[in-house]
Design a protein around this motif. Structure first.
Motif, PDB file in Angstrom:
ATOM      1  N   LEU A   1     151.777  -8.367  67.572  1.00  0.00           N
ATOM      2  CA  LEU A   1     151.032  -9.418  66.871  1.00  0.00           C
ATOM      3  C   LEU A   1     149.537  -9.313  67.145  1.00  0.00           C
ATOM      4  O   LEU A   1     148.720  -9.457  66.228  1.00  0.00           O
ATOM      5  CB  LEU A   1     151.536 -10.800  67.297  1.00  0.00           C
ATOM      6  CG  LEU A   1     152.777 -11.311  66.594  1.00  0.00           C
ATOM      7  CD1 LEU A   1     153.299 -12.553  67.287  1.00  0.00           C
ATOM      8  CD2 LEU A   1     152.473 -11.606  65.146  1.00  0.00           C
ATOM      9  N   ARG A   2     149.173  -9.076  68.403  1.00  0.00           N
ATOM     10  CA  ARG A   2     147.763  -8.942  68.760  1.00  0.00           C
ATOM     11  C   ARG A   2     147.127  -7.770  68.012  1.00  0.00           C
ATOM     12  O   ARG A   2     146.026  -7.868  67.483  1.00  0.00           O
ATOM     13  CB  ARG A   2     147.614  -8.780  70.267  1.00  0.00           C
ATOM     14  CG  ARG A   2     146.165  -8.758  70.719  1.00  0.00           C
ATOM     15  CD  ARG A   2     145.993  -8.637  72.222  1.00  0.00           C
ATOM     16  NE  ARG A   2     146.499  -7.359  72.694  1.00  0.00           N
ATOM     17  CZ  ARG A   2     147.519  -7.208  73.522  1.00  0.00           C
ATOM     18  NH1 ARG A   2     148.158  -8.252  73.979  1.00  0.00           N
ATOM     19  NH2 ARG A   2     147.918  -6.009  73.896  1.00  0.00           N
TER      20      ARG A   2
ATOM     21  N   LYS B   1     144.088  -7.919  65.170  1.00  0.00           N
ATOM     22  CA  LYS B   1     142.856  -7.122  65.301  1.00  0.00           C
ATOM     23  C   LYS B   1     142.637  -6.245  64.079  1.00  0.00           C
ATOM     24  O   LYS B   1     141.509  -6.097  63.604  1.00  0.00           O
ATOM     25  CB  LYS B   1     142.908  -6.265  66.558  1.00  0.00           C
ATOM     26  CG  LYS B   1     142.655  -7.046  67.818  1.00  0.00           C
ATOM     27  CD  LYS B   1     142.655  -6.151  69.031  1.00  0.00           C
ATOM     28  CE  LYS B   1     142.422  -6.956  70.282  1.00  0.00           C
ATOM     29  NZ  LYS B   1     142.432  -6.145  71.502  1.00  0.00           N
ATOM     30  N   GLN B   2     143.717  -5.649  63.552  1.00  0.00           N
ATOM     31  CA  GLN B   2     143.585  -4.836  62.334  1.00  0.00           C
ATOM     32  C   GLN B   2     143.156  -5.695  61.161  1.00  0.00           C
ATOM     33  O   GLN B   2     142.329  -5.278  60.344  1.00  0.00           O
ATOM     34  CB  GLN B   2     144.902  -4.137  62.020  1.00  0.00           C
ATOM     35  CG  GLN B   2     145.205  -2.963  62.903  1.00  0.00           C
ATOM     36  CD  GLN B   2     146.540  -2.330  62.560  1.00  0.00           C
ATOM     37  OE1 GLN B   2     147.360  -2.915  61.855  1.00  0.00           O
ATOM     38  NE2 GLN B   2     146.764  -1.135  63.082  1.00  0.00           N
ATOM     39  N   LEU B   3     143.703  -6.879  61.066  1.00  0.00           N
ATOM     40  CA  LEU B   3     143.351  -7.793  59.986  1.00  0.00           C
ATOM     41  C   LEU B   3     141.883  -8.200  60.109  1.00  0.00           C
ATOM     42  O   LEU B   3     141.162  -8.241  59.107  1.00  0.00           O
ATOM     43  CB  LEU B   3     144.259  -9.018  60.027  1.00  0.00           C
ATOM     44  CG  LEU B   3     144.145 -10.011  58.897  1.00  0.00           C
ATOM     45  CD1 LEU B   3     144.498  -9.357  57.570  1.00  0.00           C
ATOM     46  CD2 LEU B   3     145.054 -11.195  59.157  1.00  0.00           C
TER      47      LEU B   3
ATOM     48  N   ASN C   1     141.479  -7.151  47.085  1.00  0.00           N
ATOM     49  CA  ASN C   1     141.371  -7.127  48.545  1.00  0.00           C
ATOM     50  C   ASN C   1     141.750  -8.478  49.155  1.00  0.00           C
ATOM     51  O   ASN C   1     142.409  -8.532  50.193  1.00  0.00           O
ATOM     52  CB  ASN C   1     139.957  -6.732  48.979  1.00  0.00           C
ATOM     53  CG  ASN C   1     139.668  -5.280  48.688  1.00  0.00           C
ATOM     54  OD1 ASN C   1     140.571  -4.445  48.662  1.00  0.00           O
ATOM     55  ND2 ASN C   1     138.406  -4.973  48.453  1.00  0.00           N
ATOM     56  N   LEU C   2     141.338  -9.557  48.515  1.00  0.00           N
ATOM     57  CA  LEU C   2     141.702 -10.882  49.021  1.00  0.00           C
ATOM     58  C   LEU C   2     143.208 -11.099  48.949  1.00  0.00           C
ATOM     59  O   LEU C   2     143.800 -11.716  49.853  1.00  0.00           O
ATOM     60  CB  LEU C   2     140.964 -11.973  48.243  1.00  0.00           C
ATOM     61  CG  LEU C   2     139.476 -12.097  48.508  1.00  0.00           C
ATOM     62  CD1 LEU C   2     138.865 -13.164  47.607  1.00  0.00           C
ATOM     63  CD2 LEU C   2     139.212 -12.415  49.968  1.00  0.00           C
TER      64      LEU C   2
ATOM     65  N   ILE D   1     148.096 -11.789  56.189  1.00  0.00           N
ATOM     66  CA  ILE D   1     148.072 -13.020  56.980  1.00  0.00           C
ATOM     67  C   ILE D   1     149.440 -13.688  56.962  1.00  0.00           C
ATOM     68  O   ILE D   1     149.926 -14.157  58.000  1.00  0.00           O
ATOM     69  CB  ILE D   1     146.965 -13.973  56.473  1.00  0.00           C
ATOM     70  CG1 ILE D   1     145.593 -13.419  56.818  1.00  0.00           C
ATOM     71  CG2 ILE D   1     147.140 -15.375  57.052  1.00  0.00           C
ATOM     72  CD1 ILE D   1     144.442 -14.201  56.217  1.00  0.00           C
ATOM     73  N   ILE D   2     150.083 -13.726  55.812  1.00  0.00           N
ATOM     74  CA  ILE D   2     151.421 -14.326  55.702  1.00  0.00           C
ATOM     75  C   ILE D   2     152.405 -13.557  56.579  1.00  0.00           C
ATOM     76  O   ILE D   2     153.229 -14.154  57.282  1.00  0.00           O
ATOM     77  CB  ILE D   2     151.881 -14.364  54.230  1.00  0.00           C
ATOM     78  CG1 ILE D   2     151.065 -15.403  53.465  1.00  0.00           C
ATOM     79  CG2 ILE D   2     153.372 -14.661  54.122  1.00  0.00           C
ATOM     80  CD1 ILE D   2     151.271 -15.368  51.973  1.00  0.00           C
ATOM     81  N   HIS D   3     152.311 -12.232  56.568  1.00  0.00           N
ATOM     82  CA  HIS D   3     153.196 -11.412  57.394  1.00  0.00           C
ATOM     83  C   HIS D   3     152.988 -11.703  58.884  1.00  0.00           C
ATOM     84  O   HIS D   3     153.962 -11.856  59.635  1.00  0.00           O
ATOM     85  CB  HIS D   3     152.953  -9.929  57.112  1.00  0.00           C
ATOM     86  CG  HIS D   3     153.705  -9.011  58.009  1.00  0.00           C
ATOM     87  ND1 HIS D   3     155.071  -8.844  57.934  1.00  0.00           N
ATOM     88  CD2 HIS D   3     153.277  -8.227  59.035  1.00  0.00           C
ATOM     89  CE1 HIS D   3     155.448  -7.998  58.876  1.00  0.00           C
ATOM     90  NE2 HIS D   3     154.382  -7.605  59.557  1.00  0.00           N
ATOM     91  N   VAL D   4     151.738 -11.799  59.317  1.00  0.00           N
ATOM     92  CA  VAL D   4     151.445 -12.076  60.728  1.00  0.00           C
ATOM     93  C   VAL D   4     151.951 -13.466  61.116  1.00  0.00           C
ATOM     94  O   VAL D   4     152.548 -13.646  62.191  1.00  0.00           O
ATOM     95  CB  VAL D   4     149.921 -11.927  60.998  1.00  0.00           C
ATOM     96  CG1 VAL D   4     149.548 -12.505  62.352  1.00  0.00           C
ATOM     97  CG2 VAL D   4     149.515 -10.473  60.910  1.00  0.00           C
TER      98      VAL D   4
END
Length: 142
Positions: free
Chosen positions: A22-23, A27-29, A49-50, A57-60
């Protein structure tokens, strides 16, 4: 009982791995968002891109919710076992430590008690180390 202790320790270390993933994803995001904000492109590229950022973000968030659900279940199912085992191991260390100090002259008994003491210390390590690692992984995300 050592099998249950090993299972709990393995599950906690597995959870630590999920928090590390997750971390890394966060960081990649973050770096991806930084690159997008630096680009001067047209609105079609910005919208694409958005949308990709939104999906990531939803996946994380979903992954984080699953990991938190697993942590809650682990705590709910094993907190009493771990508490009792830690208390019993602590008492065992006290009593066996006293026996070792009382039998310093008898080498055969001292070896028996010392080996029992080493196992009790190892069992406490098995409880404490994965929990400490989990706390560190959670703190690293924040």
């Amino acid at each position: 009982m050592l099998a249950t202790d090993g299972l709990i320790a393995t599950a906690l270390l597995h959870t630590c791995g999920h928090f590390a993933v997750l971390r890394k994803n966060v960081k990649q995001l973050d770096s991806y968002i930084y690159r997008i904000t630096r680009l001067k492109t047209n609105s079609k590229h910005i919208n694409a891109n958005l949308y990709e950022i939104k999906i990531q973000i939803i996946h994380v968030i979903k992954h984080h919710q699953v990991v938190l659900w697993f942590c809650d279940n682990m705590e709910k199912n094993f907190h009493l076992i771990l508490f009792l085992q830690a208390m019993i191991s602590s008492l065992l260390i006290c009593f066996v430590g006293f026996q070792v100090s009382a039998t310093l002259m008898e080498q055969s008994k001292m070896i028996k008690f010392a080996s029992h003491l080493i196992v009790a210390f190892f069992q406490l390590l098995l409880f404490c180390f994965p929990g400490d690692m989990l706390i560190q992984e959670v703190d690293d995300i924040i």
